[in-house]
Scaffold this motif. Structure first.
Motif, short mmCIF file in Angstrom:
data_model
loop_
_atom_site.label_atom_id
_atom_site.label_comp_id
_atom_site.label_asym_id
_atom_site.label_seq_id
_atom_site.Cartn_x
_atom_site.Cartn_y
_atom_site.Cartn_z
N GLU A 71 -5.55 13.05 5.75
CA GLU A 71 -6.03 11.66 5.76
C GLU A 71 -5.73 10.97 7.09
OE1 GLU A 71 -8.06 10.17 3.62
OE2 GLU A 71 -8.12 12.05 2.52
N SER A 72 -4.59 11.26 7.69
CA SER A 72 -4.29 10.63 8.99
C SER A 72 -5.23 11.19 10.07
CB SER A 72 -2.82 10.82 9.37
OG SER A 72 -2.50 12.17 9.53
N ARG A 79 -8.27 12.32 9.48
CA ARG A 79 -9.58 11.72 9.17
C ARG A 79 -9.67 10.29 9.70
NH1 ARG A 79 -11.78 13.40 3.71
NH2 ARG A 79 -9.86 14.44 4.08
N ALA A 80 -8.56 9.56 9.63
CA ALA A 80 -8.53 8.17 10.11
C ALA A 80 -8.35 8.10 11.62
CB ALA A 80 -7.39 7.41 9.42
N LEU A 88 0.15 5.66 2.81
CA LEU A 88 -1.18 5.32 2.29
C LEU A 88 -1.59 3.92 2.75
CD1 LEU A 88 -1.00 6.59 -1.41
CD2 LEU A 88 -2.11 7.70 0.54
N LEU A 125 -2.46 3.87 6.41
CA LEU A 125 -3.77 4.47 6.63
C LEU A 125 -4.89 3.62 6.02
CD1 LEU A 125 -2.87 8.21 5.94
CD2 LEU A 125 -3.23 7.12 8.16
N GLU A 126 -4.50 2.46 5.46
CA GLU A 126 -5.42 1.53 4.82
C GLU A 126 -6.20 2.18 3.69
OE1 GLU A 126 -7.68 -0.38 7.91
OE2 GLU A 126 -5.89 -1.32 8.77
N MET A 127 -5.52 3.02 2.94
CA MET A 127 -6.12 3.64 1.76
C MET A 127 -5.82 2.77 0.55
SD MET A 127 -5.36 7.67 2.37
CE MET A 127 -6.44 8.12 1.01
N GLU A 128 -6.77 2.66 -0.34
CA GLU A 128 -6.57 1.87 -1.54
C GLU A 128 -5.82 2.64 -2.62
OE1 GLU A 128 -10.20 0.13 -2.85
OE2 GLU A 128 -10.60 -0.78 -0.91
N VAL A 145 -4.95 6.98 -4.24
CA VAL A 145 -5.18 8.42 -4.21
C VAL A 145 -5.35 8.89 -5.66
CG1 VAL A 145 -2.72 8.94 -4.18
CG2 VAL A 145 -4.32 10.63 -3.37
N ARG A 146 -6.27 9.79 -5.85
CA ARG A 146 -6.47 10.36 -7.18
C ARG A 146 -5.67 11.64 -7.28
NH1 ARG A 146 -12.72 11.06 -7.70
NH2 ARG A 146 -12.06 12.60 -6.20
N ASP A 154 -7.28 14.75 -6.24
CA ASP A 154 -7.36 15.02 -4.80
C ASP A 154 -6.17 15.86 -4.35
OD1 ASP A 154 -9.68 13.51 -4.66
OD2 ASP A 154 -8.65 11.70 -3.98
#
Length: 118
Positions: A54-55, A57-58, A99, A102-105, A107-108, A111
């Motif tokens: 995720e990092s 990807r961001a 999270l 990384l401004e993520m709302e 995580v499922r 995932d």
């Protein structure tokens, strides 16, 4: 080296570490505890791989991530982040703060479950 044995009426996993670290001592763990430990390690690895992906990807490197975490009141450096993510050993607060950085709302769990431990 790992081996199974019975001790005190219970199955145990044995970890023989020779003279390194434990000075020839042998650790005996009940099988259920060993399985839980292995499961914890697996989830830690999955969480670590997820945060790394995720990092990336961001487009945020460890230095930028440390800056964001420091703004949240955490004392992190590029080196400390690498040290936590490499073995996958970090607290839940680090996971959640990352999270947020990384401004993520959110995580499922699926995932994380889909990440293989190759």
């Amino acid at each position: 080296m790992y081996s199974s044995t019975r001790f005190g009426g219970h199955d145990h996993q044995r970890l023989d570490r020779g003279s390194r670290g434990l000075h020839g001592a042998t650790l005996a763990w009940p099988s259920a505890a060993w399985a839980a430990c292995q499961g914890e390690k697996e989830w830690g690895t999955k969480a670590s791989r997820f945060l790394k992906a995720e990092s990336k990807r961001a487009g945020i490197g460890y230095r930028e991530l440390a800056e964001q975490l420091n703004k949240q009141g955490m004392a992190e450096t590029e080196t400390s982040i690498a040290g936590k993510l490499a073995p996958g050993t970090f607290a839940a607060c680090f996971f959640v703060a990352t999270l947020a950085a990384l401004e993520m709302e959110g995580v499922r769990l699926e995932d994380l479950s889909s990440i293989s431990n190759i």
